[in-house]
Design a protein around this motif. Structure first.
Motif, PDB file in Angstrom:
ATOM      1  N   ILE A  24       0.874  -1.163   0.000  1.00 17.50           N
ATOM      2  CA  ILE A  24       0.000   0.000   0.000  1.00 17.50           C
ATOM      3  C   ILE A  24       0.915   1.218   0.000  1.00 17.50           C
ATOM      4  N   LYS A  25       0.865   1.981  -1.087  1.00 17.31           N
ATOM      5  CA  LYS A  25       1.812   3.085  -1.269  1.00 17.31           C
ATOM      6  C   LYS A  25       1.097   4.425  -1.272  1.00 17.31           C
ATOM      7  N   TYR A  26       1.746   5.394  -0.662  1.00 20.71           N
ATOM      8  CA  TYR A  26       1.282   6.776  -0.633  1.00 20.71           C
ATOM      9  C   TYR A  26       2.088   7.553  -1.656  1.00 20.71           C
ATOM     10  N   VAL A  27       1.395   8.186  -2.607  1.00 21.59           N
ATOM     11  CA  VAL A  27       2.080   8.946  -3.658  1.00 21.59           C
ATOM     12  C   VAL A  27       1.578  10.379  -3.621  1.00 21.59           C
ATOM     13  N   LYS A  28       2.500  11.311  -3.415  1.00 19.17           N
ATOM     14  CA  LYS A  28       2.160  12.732  -3.381  1.00 19.17           C
ATOM     15  C   LYS A  28       2.059  13.248  -4.814  1.00 19.17           C
ATOM     16  N   GLU A  39      -1.022  -2.563  -4.459  1.00 12.59           N
ATOM     17  CA  GLU A  39      -0.381  -3.468  -5.414  1.00 12.59           C
ATOM     18  C   GLU A  39      -0.163  -4.831  -4.787  1.00 12.59           C
ATOM     19  N   GLY A  40      -0.123  -5.862  -5.633  1.00 14.21           N
ATOM     20  CA  GLY A  40       0.241  -7.193  -5.175  1.00 14.21           C
ATOM     21  C   GLY A  40      -0.919  -8.073  -4.766  1.00 14.21           C
ATOM     22  N   ILE A  99       0.903  -7.373   4.730  1.00 15.52           N
ATOM     23  CA  ILE A  99       0.599  -6.041   4.242  1.00 15.52           C
ATOM     24  C   ILE A  99       1.749  -5.108   4.589  1.00 15.52           C
ATOM     25  N   ILE A 100       2.294  -4.457   3.570  1.00 18.52           N
ATOM     26  CA  ILE A 100       3.423  -3.543   3.763  1.00 18.52           C
ATOM     27  C   ILE A 100       2.980  -2.143   3.321  1.00 18.52           C
ATOM     28  N   ILE A 101       3.064  -1.191   4.249  1.00 21.15           N
ATOM     29  CA  ILE A 101       2.689   0.189   3.964  1.00 21.15           C
ATOM     30  C   ILE A 101       3.950   1.014   3.753  1.00 21.15           C
TER      31      ILE A 101
END
Length: 102
Positions: A24-28, A39-40, A99-101
């Protein structure tokens, strides 16, 4: 080699199970806007239904995108990292350690 006559226990050793992590990615984006990418997820999950559930649960916009390897990525508007993690755990889709943040 005939795979039909091969012993299934030897062909698929349980010690070699691969745990697929969800990222789970945070994109500015520009200014104050940001998006969350999930993803994944396994290909056997109904990604379309999961995206619809995210939209309804979090009251945000969501879409399905393809990454450069042609895998599905869920894109959510806003910072939904913790909401997605809690949702995946409560619905028993993933375990907390998968789950990887970022």
């Amino acid at each position: 080699m005939d795979l039909d006559n091969l012993d299934k226990k030897i062909a698929f050793d349980e010690d070699e199970l691969v745990i697929q992590n969800v990222y789970i990615k945070y994109v500015k984006r520009n200014g104050v806007k940001c998006i969350t990418l999930v993803e994944g997820l396994e290909s056997d999950l109904d990604i379309k239904a999961l995206t619809k559930a995210f939209k309804k649960e979090f009251n945000c916009n969501a879409s399905i995108q393809k990454d450069k390897y042609d895998y599905d990525v869920i894109q959510l508007s806003g910072d939904q990292r913790n909401n997605v993690k809690i949702f995946l755990i409560e619905q028993e889709i993933k375990n907390p350690f998968e789950i990887i943040i970022t």
